[in-house]
Motif scaffolding. Structure first.
Motif, PDB file in Angstrom:
ATOM      1  N   UNK A  19      10.912  14.599   0.466  1.00 27.49           N
ATOM      2  CA  UNK A  19      10.959  15.471  -0.244  1.00 27.49           C
ATOM      3  C   UNK A  19      11.031  16.276  -0.712  1.00 27.49           C
ATOM      4  N   UNK A  20      11.564  17.723  -1.197  1.00 28.08           N
ATOM      5  CA  UNK A  20      11.902  19.281  -1.655  1.00 28.08           C
ATOM      6  C   UNK A  20      11.917  19.131  -2.904  1.00 28.08           C
ATOM      7  N   UNK A  21      11.488  20.138  -3.406  1.00 28.91           N
ATOM      8  CA  UNK A  21      11.610  20.052  -4.640  1.00 28.91           C
ATOM      9  C   UNK A  21      11.588  18.911  -5.871  1.00 28.91           C
ATOM     10  N   UNK A  31       1.012  -1.994  -0.133  1.00 28.48           N
ATOM     11  CA  UNK A  31       0.168  -0.053   0.129  1.00 28.48           C
ATOM     12  C   UNK A  31       0.861   1.030  -0.034  1.00 28.48           C
ATOM     13  N   UNK A  32       0.542   1.975  -0.364  1.00 28.93           N
ATOM     14  CA  UNK A  32       1.277   3.435  -0.488  1.00 28.93           C
ATOM     15  C   UNK A  32       0.609   5.023  -0.906  1.00 28.93           C
ATOM     16  N   UNK A  33       0.388   6.094  -0.247  1.00 25.96           N
ATOM     17  CA  UNK A  33       0.023   6.963  -0.464  1.00 25.96           C
ATOM     18  C   UNK A  33       1.287   8.253  -0.581  1.00 25.96           C
ATOM     19  N   UNK A  34       0.486   8.914  -1.360  1.00 27.11           N
ATOM     20  CA  UNK A  34       1.811   9.929  -1.805  1.00 27.11           C
ATOM     21  C   UNK A  34       0.894  11.554  -1.396  1.00 27.11           C
ATOM     22  N   UNK A  35       1.428  12.686  -1.035  1.00 26.19           N
ATOM     23  CA  UNK A  35       1.396  13.948  -0.283  1.00 26.19           C
ATOM     24  C   UNK A  35       2.109  15.033  -1.185  1.00 26.19           C
ATOM     25  N   UNK A  36       1.231  15.129  -2.516  1.00 25.79           N
ATOM     26  CA  UNK A  36       2.386  16.114  -3.526  1.00 25.79           C
ATOM     27  C   UNK A  36       2.968  17.215  -2.666  1.00 25.79           C
ATOM     28  N   UNK A  37       2.166  18.440  -2.330  1.00 22.24           N
ATOM     29  CA  UNK A  37       2.309  18.800  -1.473  1.00 22.24           C
ATOM     30  C   UNK A  37       2.659  18.958  -0.209  1.00 22.24           C
ATOM     31  N   UNK A  38       3.103  18.052  -0.016  1.00 26.05           N
ATOM     32  CA  UNK A  38       3.752  17.755   1.105  1.00 26.05           C
ATOM     33  C   UNK A  38       4.996  17.560   1.530  1.00 26.05           C
ATOM     34  N   UNK A  39       4.969  16.859  -0.121  1.00 20.95           N
ATOM     35  CA  UNK A  39       6.429  16.078  -0.178  1.00 20.95           C
ATOM     36  C   UNK A  39       6.246  14.717   0.088  1.00 20.95           C
ATOM     37  N   UNK A  40       5.574  14.211   1.050  1.00 23.23           N
ATOM     38  CA  UNK A  40       5.899  12.894   2.071  1.00 23.23           C
ATOM     39  C   UNK A  40       5.722  11.902   0.730  1.00 23.23           C
ATOM     40  N   UNK A  46      12.654   7.210   6.229  1.00 22.91           N
ATOM     41  CA  UNK A  46      12.576   7.145   7.716  1.00 22.91           C
ATOM     42  C   UNK A  46      11.970   5.090   6.976  1.00 22.91           C
ATOM     43  N   UNK A  47      12.850   4.493   7.697  1.00 19.21           N
ATOM     44  CA  UNK A  47      11.580   2.872   7.923  1.00 19.21           C
ATOM     45  C   UNK A  47      11.802   2.590   8.980  1.00 19.21           C
TER      46      UNK A  47
END
Length: 89
Positions: free
Chosen positions: A77-79, A43-52, A86-87
């Motif tokens: 992420x940043x830019x 399962x994966x989720x990504x929030x582009x605006x937060x960069x996570x 983190x794992x």
């Protein structure tokens, strides 16, 4: 095993993990991996605006010859550049 022994074993395990991660971090600083990062999980989720990004369940990160397996992997992420991983588990 009594609860005190279990707590001591847990504390020892955490201390050894911290030591291993410190050694890994020191080695990684000397040899920054290059190349693309591939991440997979159940399962994966990504929030582009937060960069996570959060990858859960059989999570695996591969970069070159390096491979990291964990229950949960978090990417920061940043830019659009990977800044931190983190794992856990």
């Amino acid at each position: 095993m009594n609860s005190q022994a279990a707590r001591n074993r847990s504390a020892l395990g955490k201390a050894l993990l911290a030591l291993a991660l410190t050694a890994l971090t020191a080695g990684a600083a000397a040899q920054q991996p290059t190349g693309p990062v591939e991440v997979s999980a159940d399962e994966a989720t990504f929030e582009q605006s937060a960069g996570t990004g959060v990858y859960r369940g059989n999570a695996e990160l591969i970069q070159g010859k390096r491979r990291l397996n964990a229950d949960v992997i978090r990417l920061f992420t940043e830019n659009n550049e990977l800044m931190r991983v983190e794992a856990t588990g």
